[in-house]
Design an enzyme around this catalytic site. Structure first.
Site, PDB file in Angstrom:
ATOM      1  N   CYS A  10     -32.388 -96.453  65.023  1.00  0.00           N
ATOM      2  CA  CYS A  10     -31.939 -97.823  65.276  1.00  0.00           C
ATOM      3  C   CYS A  10     -30.667 -97.737  66.108  1.00  0.00           C
ATOM      4  O   CYS A  10     -30.434 -96.718  66.768  1.00  0.00           O
ATOM      5  CB  CYS A  10     -31.767 -98.610  63.977  1.00  0.00           C
ATOM      6  SG  CYS A  10     -30.569 -97.899  62.826  1.00  0.00           S
ATOM      7  N   ASN A  13     -27.535 -96.526  63.001  1.00  0.00           N
ATOM      8  CA  ASN A  13     -27.967 -95.577  61.961  1.00  0.00           C
ATOM      9  C   ASN A  13     -27.227 -95.810  60.631  1.00  0.00           C
ATOM     10  O   ASN A  13     -26.914 -94.876  59.908  1.00  0.00           O
ATOM     11  CB  ASN A  13     -27.809 -94.114  62.436  1.00  0.00           C
ATOM     12  CG  ASN A  13     -28.461 -93.082  61.532  1.00  0.00           C
ATOM     13  OD1 ASN A  13     -27.946 -91.981  61.380  1.00  0.00           O
ATOM     14  ND2 ASN A  13     -29.578 -93.403  60.922  1.00  0.00           N
ATOM     15  N   CYS A  15     -28.147 -99.125  58.936  1.00  0.00           N
ATOM     16  CA  CYS A  15     -28.955-100.145  58.234  1.00  0.00           C
ATOM     17  C   CYS A  15     -30.449 -99.795  58.276  1.00  0.00           C
ATOM     18  O   CYS A  15     -31.017 -99.336  57.294  1.00  0.00           O
ATOM     19  CB  CYS A  15     -28.720-101.535  58.821  1.00  0.00           C
ATOM     20  SG  CYS A  15     -27.044-102.164  58.553  1.00  0.00           S
ATOM     21  N   ARG A  16     -31.087-100.028  59.441  1.00  0.00           N
ATOM     22  CA  ARG A  16     -32.548 -99.942  59.476  1.00  0.00           C
ATOM     23  C   ARG A  16     -33.101 -98.526  59.401  1.00  0.00           C
ATOM     24  O   ARG A  16     -33.988 -98.243  58.580  1.00  0.00           O
ATOM     25  CB  ARG A  16     -33.068-100.644  60.745  1.00  0.00           C
ATOM     26  CG  ARG A  16     -32.841-102.145  60.724  1.00  0.00           C
ATOM     27  CD  ARG A  16     -33.007-102.748  62.099  1.00  0.00           C
ATOM     28  NE  ARG A  16     -31.934-102.328  62.997  1.00  0.00           N
ATOM     29  CZ  ARG A  16     -31.877-102.621  64.289  1.00  0.00           C
ATOM     30  NH1 ARG A  16     -32.849-103.338  64.832  1.00  0.00           N
ATOM     31  NH2 ARG A  16     -30.864-102.215  65.029  1.00  0.00           N
ATOM     32  N   SER A  17     -32.593 -97.626  60.266  1.00  0.00           N
ATOM     33  CA  SER A  17     -33.220 -96.283  60.277  1.00  0.00           C
ATOM     34  C   SER A  17     -32.928 -95.466  59.010  1.00  0.00           C
ATOM     35  O   SER A  17     -33.820 -94.761  58.540  1.00  0.00           O
ATOM     36  CB  SER A  17     -32.900 -95.511  61.562  1.00  0.00           C
ATOM     37  OG  SER A  17     -31.533 -95.307  61.727  1.00  0.00           O
ATOM     38  N   ASP A 127     -32.257-106.589  63.582  1.00  0.00           N
ATOM     39  CA  ASP A 127     -30.953-106.046  63.189  1.00  0.00           C
ATOM     40  C   ASP A 127     -30.330-106.961  62.116  1.00  0.00           C
ATOM     41  O   ASP A 127     -30.098-108.140  62.374  1.00  0.00           O
ATOM     42  CB  ASP A 127     -30.085-106.018  64.459  1.00  0.00           C
ATOM     43  CG  ASP A 127     -28.716-105.432  64.210  1.00  0.00           C
ATOM     44  OD1 ASP A 127     -28.350-105.230  63.045  1.00  0.00           O
ATOM     45  OD2 ASP A 127     -28.018-105.184  65.217  1.00  0.00           O
TER      46      ASP A 127
HETATM   47  P1  4NP Z   1     -28.553-100.689  62.483  1.00  0.00           P
HETATM   48  O1  4NP Z   1     -27.561-101.964  62.358  1.00  0.00           O
HETATM   49  O2  4NP Z   1     -28.768-100.485  63.965  1.00  0.00           O
HETATM   50  O3  4NP Z   1     -29.775-101.145  61.790  1.00  0.00           O
HETATM   51  O4  4NP Z   1     -27.826 -99.540  61.818  1.00  0.00           O
HETATM   52  C1  4NP Z   1     -26.334-102.072  63.024  1.00  0.00           C
HETATM   53  C2  4NP Z   1     -25.246-101.405  62.558  1.00  0.00           C
HETATM   54  C3  4NP Z   1     -24.018-101.543  63.193  1.00  0.00           C
HETATM   55  C4  4NP Z   1     -23.915-102.344  64.301  1.00  0.00           C
HETATM   56  C5  4NP Z   1     -25.023-103.022  64.779  1.00  0.00           C
HETATM   57  C6  4NP Z   1     -26.249-102.876  64.138  1.00  0.00           C
HETATM   58  N1  4NP Z   1     -22.646-102.493  64.955  1.00  0.00           N
HETATM   59  O5  4NP Z   1     -22.570-103.300  65.900  1.00  0.00           O
HETATM   60  O6  4NP Z   1     -21.671-101.865  64.555  1.00  0.00           O
END
Ligand code: 4NP
Length: 166
Positions: A10, A13, A15-17, A127
């Site tokens: 993602c 790294n 939340c989703r992955s 996201d």
């Molecule tokens: P992920 O979510 O891609 O599912 O881990 C996010 C985590 C952090 C951010 C954006 C999405 N950020 O902007 O810091």
């Protein structure tokens, strides 16, 4: 026999992955397939390198029995050679992965998480970072669906290897 190696990707790294990693690892453990399939996760950006998954994501996952304890890391060059499947969560992740891929073989390894869903019709895993509680639950609903579909496909590959190479 070589393990099948799957990398979930993602943006951050956190939340989703890592949730995909947690869900898939539990499915694999429950079926005793740890020696056949290796799972990891990474982000296309390194903003959160070294961090545990987001505390909200961990809390939602824990309620469904998933322990998320990986540490965030960015996708690296060798991932495109080390992994058999590199699975992105949304358009942005997939576009970034395609830009980073060192060769055509690597591009062929890039897939979209929702292609493995059998119950949900959404074409990406949204996201959840700037949203509310529902977003984290939706992530887990989609990942559980996709991981089940993915594991069914991978089990058939594992099962077919001995007959192809007697
Ligand atoms: P992920 O979510 O891609 O599912 O881990 C996010 C985590 C952090 C951010 C954006 C999405 N950020 O902007 O810091």
């Amino acid at each position: 026999m070589e393990k099948i190696k799957i990398l979930f990707v993602c943006l951050g790294n956190i939340c989703r992955s890592p949730s995909a990693e947690g869900v898939m690892k539990k499915l694999i453990k429950d079926r005793g397939l740890e020696n056949q399939i290796y799972i990891d996760s990474a982000g296309t950006h390194g903003y959160h390198e070294g961090e545990l998954p987001d505390s909200r994501m961990r809390a939602h996952a824990a309620r469904r029995g998933y322990k998320l304890d990986s540490r965030s890391r960015p996708v690296k060059y060798n991932d495109f050679f080390d992994f058999d499947l590199i699975i992105g969560m949304d358009d942005r992740n997939i576009a970034n992965l395609k830009r980073m891929a060192p060769d055509d073989e690597s591009v062929k390894k890039i897939h979209r998480m929702t292609e493995y869903c059998t119950r949900h019709t959404l074409d990406h895993v949204p996201d959840p970072y700037y949203g509310g509680t529902d977003g984290f639950e939706l992530v887990l609903d989609l990942l559980e669906d996709a991981c089940e579909g993915l594991l069914k496909m991978e089990i058939s590959k594992v099962a077919s290897i001995p007959s192809q190479y007697p």
